[in-house]
Design an enzyme around this catalytic site. Structure first.
Site, PDB file in Angstrom:
ATOM      1  N   GLY A 105       0.809  -1.222   0.000  1.00 40.82           N
ATOM      2  CA  GLY A 105       0.000   0.000   0.000  1.00 40.82           C
ATOM      3  C   GLY A 105       0.839   1.267   0.000  1.00 40.82           C
ATOM      4  O   GLY A 105       0.305   2.367   0.083  1.00 40.82           O
ATOM      5  N   LEU A 106       2.169   1.124  -0.098  1.00 44.23           N
ATOM      6  CA  LEU A 106       3.022   2.317  -0.023  1.00 44.23           C
ATOM      7  C   LEU A 106       2.981   3.133  -1.323  1.00 44.23           C
ATOM      8  O   LEU A 106       3.096   4.356  -1.291  1.00 44.23           O
ATOM      9  CB  LEU A 106       4.460   1.911   0.327  1.00 44.23           C
ATOM     10  CG  LEU A 106       4.626   1.379   1.757  1.00 44.23           C
ATOM     11  CD1 LEU A 106       6.041   0.856   1.977  1.00 44.23           C
ATOM     12  CD2 LEU A 106       4.316   2.488   2.773  1.00 44.23           C
ATOM     13  N   GLY A 107       2.804   2.446  -2.455  1.00 46.52           N
ATOM     14  CA  GLY A 107       2.648   3.165  -3.726  1.00 46.52           C
ATOM     15  C   GLY A 107       1.393   4.019  -3.693  1.00 46.52           C
ATOM     16  O   GLY A 107       1.398   5.174  -4.115  1.00 46.52           O
TER      17      GLY A 107
ATOM     18  N   TYR B 110      -3.421   2.963 -11.099  1.00 45.07           N
ATOM     19  CA  TYR B 110      -3.800   4.381 -11.146  1.00 45.07           C
ATOM     20  C   TYR B 110      -5.314   4.555 -11.237  1.00 45.07           C
ATOM     21  O   TYR B 110      -5.876   5.505 -10.700  1.00 45.07           O
ATOM     22  CB  TYR B 110      -3.097   5.084 -12.300  1.00 45.07           C
ATOM     23  CG  TYR B 110      -1.612   5.263 -12.062  1.00 45.07           C
ATOM     24  CD1 TYR B 110      -1.162   6.032 -10.995  1.00 45.07           C
ATOM     25  CD2 TYR B 110      -0.666   4.654 -12.871  1.00 45.07           C
ATOM     26  CE1 TYR B 110       0.198   6.185 -10.740  1.00 45.07           C
ATOM     27  CE2 TYR B 110       0.705   4.800 -12.634  1.00 45.07           C
ATOM     28  CZ  TYR B 110       1.125   5.565 -11.565  1.00 45.07           C
ATOM     29  OH  TYR B 110       2.453   5.720 -11.315  1.00 45.07           O
TER      30      TYR B 110
END
Lengths: 173, 173
Positions: free
Chosen positions: B120-122, B153
């Site tokens: 979940g860091l992106g 995205y």
């Protein structure tokens, strides 16, 4: 190619050509007074109202002039195209680009006045813009094309979704 | 949402969270010494070699550091993400954006170190980046997505080819 080559080789920032006789300027012996010239400029000193008028002419929704001014100040490149007839000067085309000054540039707000379309002037404006970006060593030139101009940009060498790379947009709710 | 809200509300430029207990920092009574924090920054003071190492880790081709430095200087926004453990700090994520400072921004070079992916860091990095751009009143946030990250995205609210608008690229021959 001859036309554009002449157009761009005259000067680094301003190029001129007789519109009526593009391949051989003044070949019919026309005087300077009745000559029509197309002039390109990268100067940021634009009359914002004249630019707004140009954008109105193609039906774009109006934007606050304060923000337009800021956008021009912070664009890497601002290209304007003018028709000069004697002492008169009319803004007939515009484009600008944002950039990191190193790798990428993105071209925005390409506009040609409706009365001056279908004469190759959009192509000339874009070729001038690409040439300017290339002279700054920018190798990745990008843009977001409306559906009806995709073919126009393709003819200029722009590639659609290369290797499946997709343009995406995020808007506030 | 709770995690990201906490992450972003702590500070305007740096936000922290315990990685092991994101919803309730130090709920297990961990000491500061063994705490792992994820820190975001918009400072441009990056070690170019550390950035190159991060880009190497995801297999990007190397770029001249002189040009990378220039690109960072002329990016509107530079976001870095760090893992802090005690006094140690490791660059684990990066993104930057070009902009006209008024209407448009384009996000480039989004990278998360492979060892830190799928956590979940992106998503956190992108949400931080979008929040920063929105705080500067940028309403049109764009990017060019490789095929394998289009869905990533899209889940963040990015729209593919809205109203048929297509991303196009021009490269030198």
């Amino acid at each position: 190619m001859g036309f554009f080559k002449n157009l761009f080789s005259n000067s680094d920032t301003v190029a001129t050509a007789s519109q009526s006789t593009p391949h051989n300027k003044l070949q019919n012996g026309g005087s300077v007074a009745d000559e029509t010239r197309i002039v390109f400029s990268t100067s940021r000193e634009l009359d914002l109202y004249e630019l707004e008028e140009l954008c109105d002419a193609v039906g774009w929704s109006r934007r606050p002039l304060r923000k337009v001014k800021k956008a021009l100040q912070h664009s890497f490149l601002v290209v304007s195209m003018w028709e000069e007839r004697g002492a008169k000067r009319k803004l007939i085309g515009f484009a600008r680009a944002t950039s990191d000054h190193a790798f990428n540039a993105t071209i925005w707000d390409v506009v040609i006045h409706p009365k001056y379309q279908s004469r190759g002037l959009g192509k000339a404006l874009m070729k001038y813009t690409i040439k300017k970006l290339r002279s700054e060593d920018i190798s990745n030139i990008t843009l977001f094309a409306d559906p009806h101009v995709v073919e126009f940009y393709r003819r200029l060498g722009f590639i659609l979704d290369p290797e499946g790379i997709k343009g995406m947009f995020w808007y506030p709710d």
